[in-house]
Structure formats: C-alpha cells, structure tokens
Write a protein that holds these residues in place. Structure first.
Motif, PDB file in Angstrom:
ATOM      1  N   THR A   1      -4.512   1.693  -8.132  1.00  0.00           N
ATOM      2  CA  THR A   1      -4.891   0.523  -7.345  1.00  0.00           C
ATOM      3  C   THR A   1      -5.216  -0.632  -8.276  1.00  0.00           C
ATOM      4  O   THR A   1      -6.093  -0.517  -9.135  1.00  0.00           O
TER       5      THR A   1
ATOM      6  N   SER B   1       1.783   8.469  -6.896  1.00  0.00           N
ATOM      7  CA  SER B   1       0.733   7.448  -6.977  1.00  0.00           C
ATOM      8  C   SER B   1      -0.661   8.074  -6.968  1.00  0.00           C
ATOM      9  O   SER B   1      -0.937   9.045  -6.241  1.00  0.00           O
TER      10      SER B   1
ATOM     11  N   SER C   1       0.855  -1.192   0.000  1.00  0.00           N
ATOM     12  CA  SER C   1       0.000   0.000   0.000  1.00  0.00           C
ATOM     13  C   SER C   1       0.886   1.236   0.000  1.00  0.00           C
ATOM     14  O   SER C   1       2.050   1.191   0.426  1.00  0.00           O
ATOM     15  N   VAL C   2       0.322   2.313  -0.516  1.00  0.00           N
ATOM     16  CA  VAL C   2       1.067   3.571  -0.626  1.00  0.00           C
ATOM     17  C   VAL C   2       0.078   4.718  -0.502  1.00  0.00           C
ATOM     18  O   VAL C   2      -1.074   4.601  -0.945  1.00  0.00           O
ATOM     19  N   GLN C   3       0.532   5.782   0.071  1.00  0.00           N
ATOM     20  CA  GLN C   3      -0.314   6.971   0.173  1.00  0.00           C
ATOM     21  C   GLN C   3      -0.347   7.678  -1.183  1.00  0.00           C
ATOM     22  O   GLN C   3       0.657   7.708  -1.922  1.00  0.00           O
ATOM     23  N   GLU C   4      -1.486   8.229  -1.482  1.00  0.00           N
ATOM     24  CA  GLU C   4      -1.646   9.002  -2.707  1.00  0.00           C
ATOM     25  C   GLU C   4      -0.542  10.058  -2.787  1.00  0.00           C
ATOM     26  O   GLU C   4      -0.192  10.684  -1.783  1.00  0.00           O
TER      27      GLU C   4
ATOM     28  N   GLU D   1       2.565   9.602  -3.213  1.00  0.00           N
ATOM     29  CA  GLU D   1       3.883   9.116  -2.847  1.00  0.00           C
ATOM     30  C   GLU D   1       4.395   8.125  -3.893  1.00  0.00           C
ATOM     31  O   GLU D   1       3.715   7.809  -4.860  1.00  0.00           O
TER      32      GLU D   1
ATOM     33  N   LYS E   1      -2.472  -1.147  -3.281  1.00  0.00           N
ATOM     34  CA  LYS E   1      -3.593  -0.295  -2.906  1.00  0.00           C
ATOM     35  C   LYS E   1      -3.070   1.112  -2.646  1.00  0.00           C
ATOM     36  O   LYS E   1      -2.139   1.293  -1.846  1.00  0.00           O
ATOM     37  N   VAL E   2      -3.652   2.068  -3.321  1.00  0.00           N
ATOM     38  CA  VAL E   2      -3.282   3.466  -3.115  1.00  0.00           C
ATOM     39  C   VAL E   2      -4.313   4.087  -2.175  1.00  0.00           C
ATOM     40  O   VAL E   2      -5.512   4.054  -2.451  1.00  0.00           O
ATOM     41  N   LEU E   3      -3.812   4.639  -1.090  1.00  0.00           N
ATOM     42  CA  LEU E   3      -4.678   5.166  -0.039  1.00  0.00           C
ATOM     43  C   LEU E   3      -4.868   6.667  -0.172  1.00  0.00           C
ATOM     44  O   LEU E   3      -3.894   7.390  -0.426  1.00  0.00           O
ATOM     45  N   ALA E   4      -6.109   7.094   0.007  1.00  0.00           N
ATOM     46  CA  ALA E   4      -6.407   8.539  -0.093  1.00  0.00           C
ATOM     47  C   ALA E   4      -5.942   9.288   1.143  1.00  0.00           C
ATOM     48  O   ALA E   4      -5.856   8.706   2.236  1.00  0.00           O
TER      49      ALA E   4
END
Lengths: 113, 118
Positions: free
Chosen positions: B87, B82, B12-15, B17, B115-118
């Motif tokens: 995602t 990202s 997972s990664v933060q939007e 980044e 998964k890209v996290l908002a």
C-alpha cells in the motif's frame, strides 16, 4: 551515511519568513537533486548539483529560492520571504554519478501559514 | 520535452492478487531509463524497479515486474501476490541517458495510489 537524510522533518513557518532546508546525501555521492512535491503540481525538479556547482537551476520557481552545496556533501535549500504556495514536501535525492539511480531522503514537509 | 502519464489516480487490490499499474511517456530520445518508485505514508521514495530502454528484456525484482513496450512508449508495473505493505503511492519516472545540459533529472508521473485490501 546509510541513506539520504533531510532536516527538519517538518517545518511550520509564517508567511514572509525565511526557511532553510538541509540535505545530507549518501557518502560519496557526487550528484544531488532537489525536488518539490505539492498537491497541485506533483513532483517537480528544482535544482541539480554536481559536486559544489549547480549546472541546472532551471526548476527554481522564483528568485526567492536558492540552494548551495559545500564540500561536495551537504546541501541547503533556502526559501526567502515564504509564501503560502511554497507549502509542499521538499525531497532531496543523490546518486553516485550522473545517470545513475537516484536515492531519496524522507523529505521536509513545509507549511507556510 | 518529455512527459510521463499515469492515468490511474487510485487503485485497489485484494491481498495475494495481482495488480498492474500503467504508465505511458512521450519522448524523442532513443536511449533513456524508466523507473518505478514507491512512496508509503512515511514519504520515503523507494526504488522498486529500473529499466534501461536499450534492453529488450523486461526488468524483474521478486514480485515486481514491468511490461516495457518501447514502440508504444508504455511501461506498466505488475505486482504479484500483493501484500498489505505494498500500500503506497507509486510513481513512474523517466530519465534521459544523454543530456547536453548535464542534468539527469527525473520527470515524474502524477502517481497512482494503491491500496491493498485484507
């Protein structure tokens, strides 16, 4: 066509029935591939067509699986006497010539009950 | 026989980044092609990037770039800035450049779910 198309999108069948999955490649693409995507096995190669001939059938898991291609275009993958372990997504891909990038269709999700 | 390994089942990664997905492979071939494909929930496999093994320069496509280390047999994908639309499942794939059997099939890794996290 604009891209590779496959039909049906989803197929539910009963164990022991035969199913046919269709792939319509990008117009002009001579190479066509079938792959199977299942939870336990990942993405695995099934069969390759060059024109209407299939020089490599090494990935077909059993003699219940067969495929044909007519007119150098549409291909049909047939599974006879389906088993529950045949449940998977069946992906078709085509490329303009060998060794070129393959373009995939959206797949057919097969569920055998 | 060729094998492709993706050692990260999920990431997972933060939007906005940057994230790097790893892929290693094993082959005795000198010439081959490597690919990254993206598979969103729609199931459509979409080509992200392609690398020819004879090219030393790493391939780049907008926010996507690879780090191709031929000697180490490593082919990682870097996604910069990202976006939520990134995602998806990401598959690394290998293809020979020469085939005595005439088949240019892909050998796929097992995939990394990003998964890209908002």
């Amino acid at each position: 066509g604009a891209g590779v198309s496959q039909s049906p999108s989803n197929k539910v069948t009963e164990k022991g029935k035969d199913v046919e999955l269709r792939c319509d490649p990008i117009s002009g693409h001579t190479a066509l591939y079938w792959y199977r995507q299942s939870l336990g096995q990942g993405l695995e190669f099934l069969i390759y067509f060059q024109g209407n001939s299939a020089p490599d059938k090494s990935g077909l898991p059993s003699d219940r699986f067969s495929a044909e291609r007519t007119g150098g275009s549409v291909s049909t993958l047939t599974i006879q006497r389906t088993q529950q372990e045949d449940s998977a997504v069946y992906l078709c891909a085509s490329s303009s010539v060998q060794r070129e990038t393959q373009y995939f269709g959206p797949g057919t999700r097969l569920l055998v009950l | 026989a060729q094998t492709v390994t993706q050692s990260q089942p999920e990431m997972s990664v933060q939007e906005a980044e940057t994230v790097t997905l790893s892929c290693t492979y094993d082959t005795s071939e000198n010439n081959y092609y490597l690919f990254w494909y993206k598979q969103p929930p729609s199931r459509q496999m979409i080509l992200v990037i392609r690398q020819e093994a004879y090219k030393q320069q790493n391939a780049t496509e907008n926010r996507f770039s690879v780090n191709f280390q031929k000697a180490a047999k490593s082919f990682s994908l870097k996604i910069s800035d990202s976006q939520l639309g990134d995602t998806a499942m990401y598959f690394c794939a290998f293809m020979k450049a020469r085939s005595t059997s005439g088949t240019y099939k892909y050998i796929f890794g097992t995939g990394t779910r990003l998964k890209v996290l908002a």
